[in-house]
Motif scaffolding. Structure first.
Motif, PDB file in Angstrom:
ATOM      1  N   ASP A   1      23.331  -1.031  -3.172  1.00 29.33           N
ATOM      2  CA  ASP A   1      24.189  -2.000  -4.653  1.00 29.33           C
ATOM      3  C   ASP A   1      25.137  -2.789  -3.992  1.00 29.33           C
ATOM      4  OD1 ASP A   1      26.411  -0.540  -3.778  1.00 29.33           O
ATOM      5  OD2 ASP A   1      26.334   1.113  -5.270  1.00 29.33           O
ATOM      6  N   ARG A   2      25.570  -1.929  -2.510  1.00 28.16           N
ATOM      7  CA  ARG A   2      26.757  -3.083  -1.694  1.00 28.16           C
ATOM      8  C   ARG A   2      26.001  -4.411  -1.551  1.00 28.16           C
ATOM      9  NH1 ARG A   2      28.396   1.255   1.725  1.00 28.16           N
ATOM     10  NH2 ARG A   2      26.300   2.130   1.607  1.00 28.16           N
ATOM     11  N   THR A   3      24.836  -3.933  -1.025  1.00 24.90           N
ATOM     12  CA  THR A   3      23.816  -5.507  -0.352  1.00 24.90           C
ATOM     13  C   THR A   3      22.326  -5.651  -1.011  1.00 24.90           C
ATOM     14  OG1 THR A   3      23.221  -3.860   1.176  1.00 24.90           O
ATOM     15  CG2 THR A   3      24.598  -5.500   2.065  1.00 24.90           C
ATOM     16  N   PRO A   4      22.324  -6.026  -2.887  1.00 28.59           N
ATOM     17  CA  PRO A   4      21.451  -5.461  -3.288  1.00 28.59           C
ATOM     18  C   PRO A   4      19.761  -7.080  -3.071  1.00 28.59           C
ATOM     19  CG  PRO A   4      22.748  -6.318  -4.168  1.00 28.59           C
ATOM     20  CD  PRO A   4      24.161  -6.688  -3.492  1.00 28.59           C
ATOM     21  N   LYS A   5      20.461  -7.683  -2.167  1.00 30.02           N
ATOM     22  CA  LYS A   5      19.688  -8.988  -2.328  1.00 30.02           C
ATOM     23  C   LYS A   5      18.179  -8.586  -2.038  1.00 30.02           C
ATOM     24  CE  LYS A   5      21.662 -11.765  -4.152  1.00 30.02           C
ATOM     25  NZ  LYS A   5      21.587 -12.373  -5.380  1.00 30.02           N
ATOM     26  N   LYS A   6      17.912  -7.230  -0.385  1.00 34.07           N
ATOM     27  CA  LYS A   6      16.334  -6.982   0.162  1.00 34.07           C
ATOM     28  C   LYS A   6      17.274  -5.201   0.109  1.00 34.07           C
ATOM     29  CE  LYS A   6      13.459  -7.357   3.114  1.00 34.07           C
ATOM     30  NZ  LYS A   6      12.431  -7.882   2.347  1.00 34.07           N
ATOM     31  N   TRP A   7      15.549  -5.397   0.183  1.00 33.97           N
ATOM     32  CA  TRP A   7      15.771  -3.435   0.062  1.00 33.97           C
ATOM     33  C   TRP A   7      15.653  -3.422   1.254  1.00 33.97           C
ATOM     34  CZ3 TRP A   7      11.556  -6.422  -0.776  1.00 33.97           C
ATOM     35  CH2 TRP A   7      10.392  -6.949  -0.176  1.00 33.97           C
ATOM     36  N   MET A   8      15.541  -1.919   1.010  1.00 32.85           N
ATOM     37  CA  MET A   8      15.842  -1.009   2.533  1.00 32.85           C
ATOM     38  C   MET A   8      14.808  -0.465   2.538  1.00 32.85           C
ATOM     39  SD  MET A   8      20.342   1.070   2.779  1.00 32.85           S
ATOM     40  CE  MET A   8      19.672   1.668   1.113  1.00 32.85           C
ATOM     41  N   LEU A   9      13.325   0.517   2.471  1.00 30.75           N
ATOM     42  CA  LEU A   9      12.391   1.395   2.226  1.00 30.75           C
ATOM     43  C   LEU A   9      11.598   0.529   1.159  1.00 30.75           C
ATOM     44  CD1 LEU A   9      14.028   4.652   2.799  1.00 30.75           C
ATOM     45  CD2 LEU A   9      13.086   2.364   4.462  1.00 30.75           C
ATOM     46  N   ASN A  10      10.346   0.191   1.082  1.00 35.47           N
ATOM     47  CA  ASN A  10       9.284   0.025   0.251  1.00 35.47           C
ATOM     48  C   ASN A  10       8.437   1.129   0.472  1.00 35.47           C
ATOM     49  OD1 ASN A  10       7.885  -1.068  -1.312  1.00 35.47           O
ATOM     50  ND2 ASN A  10       7.505  -2.766  -0.139  1.00 35.47           N
ATOM     51  N   PHE A  11       8.362   2.109  -0.861  1.00 33.50           N
ATOM     52  CA  PHE A  11       6.941   2.479  -0.658  1.00 33.50           C
ATOM     53  C   PHE A  11       6.043   2.136  -1.527  1.00 33.50           C
ATOM     54  CE2 PHE A  11      11.301   5.534   0.096  1.00 33.50           C
ATOM     55  CZ  PHE A  11      10.724   6.403   1.008  1.00 33.50           C
ATOM     56  N   ALA A  12       5.462   1.714  -0.865  1.00 31.83           N
ATOM     57  CA  ALA A  12       3.789   0.830  -1.490  1.00 31.83           C
ATOM     58  C   ALA A  12       2.586   1.616  -0.986  1.00 31.83           C
ATOM     59  CB  ALA A  12       3.901  -0.507  -0.486  1.00 31.83           C
ATOM     60  N   GLY A  13       1.885   1.485  -1.200  1.00 36.08           N
ATOM     61  CA  GLY A  13       0.146   2.262  -0.959  1.00 36.08           C
ATOM     62  C   GLY A  13       0.442   3.648  -1.342  1.00 36.08           C
ATOM     63  N   PHE A  14       1.051   4.135  -1.990  1.00 42.23           N
ATOM     64  CA  PHE A  14       0.808   5.406  -2.312  1.00 42.23           C
ATOM     65  C   PHE A  14      -0.077   5.225  -3.815  1.00 42.23           C
ATOM     66  CE2 PHE A  14       4.415   5.254   0.499  1.00 42.23           C
ATOM     67  CZ  PHE A  14       3.749   6.380   1.424  1.00 42.23           C
ATOM     68  N   HIS A  15       0.366   5.210  -4.872  1.00 37.23           N
ATOM     69  CA  HIS A  15      -0.037   4.773  -6.309  1.00 37.23           C
ATOM     70  C   HIS A  15      -0.669   3.739  -6.447  1.00 37.23           C
ATOM     71  CE1 HIS A  15       2.917   8.344  -8.284  1.00 37.23           C
ATOM     72  NE2 HIS A  15       4.044   7.255  -7.731  1.00 37.23           N
ATOM     73  N   THR A  16      -1.743   4.306  -7.465  1.00 40.06           N
ATOM     74  CA  THR A  16      -3.057   3.379  -7.340  1.00 40.06           C
ATOM     75  C   THR A  16      -3.073   2.732  -8.512  1.00 40.06           C
ATOM     76  OG1 THR A  16      -4.556   5.415  -7.543  1.00 40.06           O
ATOM     77  CG2 THR A  16      -4.191   4.789  -5.511  1.00 40.06           C
ATOM     78  N   SER A  17      -2.133   2.570 -10.038  1.00 40.83           N
ATOM     79  CA  SER A  17      -1.734   2.415 -11.092  1.00 40.83           C
ATOM     80  C   SER A  17      -1.991   1.011 -10.752  1.00 40.83           C
ATOM     81  CB  SER A  17      -0.684   3.293 -11.517  1.00 40.83           C
ATOM     82  OG  SER A  17      -0.126   2.503 -11.349  1.00 40.83           O
ATOM     83  N   ASP A  18      -2.991   0.235 -11.450  1.00 41.98           N
ATOM     84  CA  ASP A  18      -3.216  -0.636 -11.839  1.00 41.98           C
ATOM     85  C   ASP A  18      -3.175  -1.682 -13.210  1.00 41.98           C
ATOM     86  OD1 ASP A  18      -6.223  -3.111 -11.541  1.00 41.98           O
ATOM     87  OD2 ASP A  18      -4.093  -3.775 -10.912  1.00 41.98           O
ATOM     88  N   ILE A  19      -1.909  -2.415 -13.402  1.00 44.32           N
ATOM     89  CA  ILE A  19      -1.561  -2.471 -15.073  1.00 44.32           C
ATOM     90  C   ILE A  19      -0.496  -3.741 -14.907  1.00 44.32           C
ATOM     91  CG2 ILE A  19      -1.157  -0.312 -16.099  1.00 44.32           C
ATOM     92  CD1 ILE A  19       1.266   0.013 -15.050  1.00 44.32           C
ATOM     93  N   ASN A  20      -1.129  -4.606 -14.099  1.00 43.75           N
ATOM     94  CA  ASN A  20      -0.609  -5.653 -13.110  1.00 43.75           C
ATOM     95  C   ASN A  20      -0.727  -6.917 -14.682  1.00 43.75           C
ATOM     96  OD1 ASN A  20       1.087  -5.053 -11.105  1.00 43.75           O
ATOM     97  ND2 ASN A  20      -1.252  -4.823  -9.525  1.00 43.75           N
ATOM     98  N   TRP A  21      -1.134  -6.392 -15.546  1.00 45.67           N
ATOM     99  CA  TRP A  21      -2.016  -7.318 -16.731  1.00 45.67           C
ATOM    100  C   TRP A  21      -1.076  -7.973 -17.378  1.00 45.67           C
ATOM    101  CZ3 TRP A  21      -1.822  -6.707 -21.736  1.00 45.67           C
ATOM    102  CH2 TRP A  21      -1.100  -5.487 -22.035  1.00 45.67           C
ATOM    103  N   LEU A  22       0.358  -6.598 -17.280  1.00 43.61           N
ATOM    104  CA  LEU A  22       1.625  -7.050 -18.677  1.00 43.61           C
ATOM    105  C   LEU A  22       2.118  -8.551 -18.185  1.00 43.61           C
ATOM    106  CD1 LEU A  22       2.861  -5.745 -20.792  1.00 43.61           C
ATOM    107  CD2 LEU A  22       3.589  -4.784 -19.686  1.00 43.61           C
ATOM    108  N   ASN A  23       1.801  -8.860 -16.396  1.00 43.83           N
ATOM    109  CA  ASN A  23       2.445  -9.827 -15.803  1.00 43.83           C
ATOM    110  C   ASN A  23       2.085 -11.235 -16.750  1.00 43.83           C
ATOM    111  OD1 ASN A  23       3.710  -8.416 -14.544  1.00 43.83           O
ATOM    112  ND2 ASN A  23       2.840  -8.067 -12.516  1.00 43.83           N
TER     113      ASN A  23
END
Length: 389
Positions: free
Chosen positions: A230-252
């Protein structure tokens, strides 16, 4: 000159030794990872025979319960429902300490401040409204400019999409997630946004925080969980991607309506129903070094922040989408919802096996373990709140 050459030779030898040790450790680590599943399955874990029971049932709402949050004293409980009411309960006497009329019934998020004197709600109005409930605990509330009792003490306006989740960092700062793909950090008293985290490519649905280490973890419809400071919120520190496979992007696709500020009641109602049925959830593990996620891919996953990897996979027995996750204070149990069976499943953290089933008459839409760890509160679509112990 000869001494310098000897030093260079020694350094070169040390580097080779270090490289050999690293390769050896990598091999041992890979062997350990492969044997993890067999290890957990072979362990005999004793499970208590005494089952969870409904100790208290709170009945006053006239609509589906969409939020439950414990006060830090583990005695008082906050709830919001489709009847557009916010209630502060005394769970010991089953009495209502305070009741507020909310601005609308389309609420998705709720949170309680560390002191328990402020509560925040957010929803399809794109606002995060904060109420002072000090008088429910015998304290003098802060003065308000408005005389109307149900008027929010602070109104945080700035998101271009619905507010899906919120958490207090302290009495002056709150974090919100939104359907506009952002995470907002707000100064409460000044009613303005301090900074914004951007990086998710789908609606950001859930957030958990650890103020002591400045960690903020978010879960999104883009099937990822990101860790921020929260002190440097412009860029994430860790990105946990490629694990969950849900596909609900149509909401965008409906973001166009929100950004253009077009009044489209049917779209908002559709989003509201869909979000309540298929939301991604994140919850910080009690040790503050791991976190749990729930997804529409029917799984709940445990991730370790230090190892930056997935530790375990859990699933409910009907393999329906996991919309809520929570953990016991000890970390022994992980609680997940099971919509097809109208129940909450308690899973053993180590062997991933089902331990208890908490059955409801209709869908249990929200849950939270008390800070003391003695009770689990669940909010149900049958208008009731149940306390299990």
């Amino acid at each position: 000159m000869l001494q310098l050459l000897k030093r260079v030779i020694n350094v070169d030898k040390e580097l080779k030794d270090c490289a050999e040790q690293i390769n050896h450790l990598k091999l041992k680590l890979n062997e350990k990872r492969k044997s993890e599943k067999t290890y957990f399955e072979s362990k005999e874990i004793k499970v208590p025979t005494k089952e969870f029971e409904v100790k208290v049932k709170l009945e006053s709402h006239s609509g589906k319960v969409y939020g439950v949050n414990w006060h830090h004293d583990s005695k008082h409980l906050f709830s919001i429902a489709q009847d557009a009411r916010l209630i502060v309960w005394d769970t010991c006497s089953k009495t209502i300490k305070k009741s507020l009329n909310l601005s609308n019934s389309w609420m998705l998020a709720s949170a309680v401040s560390p002191s328990g004197t402020l509560t925040a709600v957010g929803g399809l109005d794109n606002l995060c409204t904060i109420y002072d409930v000090s008088d429910a605990f015998g304290l003098t509330p802060m003065p308000k400019e408005e005389s109307e009792s149900d008027q929010g003490q602070y109104i945080l306006q700035g998101h271009e999409g619905y507010v899906s989740s919120c958490k207090f960092l302290n009495e002056d700062t709150i974090v919100t997630t939104s359907g506009d793909l952002t995470v907002g950090y707000w100064n409460i008293t000044k009613e303005r946004i301090i900074s914004t985290s951007e990086g998710h490519t789908g609606d950001v649905m859930s957030v958990c925080v650890d103020p002591s280490s400045h960690l903020v973890i978010t879960g999104s419809f883009d099937s990822t969980a990101k860790v921020w400071d929260d002190r440097t919120p412009k860029k994430w520190m860790l990105n946990f991607a490629g694990f969950h496979t849900s596909d609900i992007n149509w909401l965008n696709n409906i973001t166009f309506f929100k950004k253009k500020k077009t009044v489209c009641v049917y779209v908002y109602i559709y989003v509201y129903i869909y979000v309540l049925l298929f939301c991604t959830s994140v919850h910080l593990f009690p040790n503050k070094r791991s976190f749990v996620t729930g997804s529409d891919d029917s799984t709940c996953r445990l991730f370790d922040l230090r190892a930056y990897r997935q530790m375990a996979i859990y699933s409910n027995r009907t393999h329906t989408s996991v919309q809520m996750v929570d953990t016991s204070v000890s970390g022994c149990y992980i609680f997940v919802d099971d919509d097809d069976a109208n129940s909450i499943i308690a899973l053993n953290t180590l062997n991933t096996k089902e331990v208890y089933v908490l059955t409801h008459t209709q869908r249990a839409r929200r849950m939270q373990v008390s800070p003391s760890g003695h009770a689990l509160a669940t909010g149900c679509w049958d208008f009731h709140i149940r306390l299990w112990a």
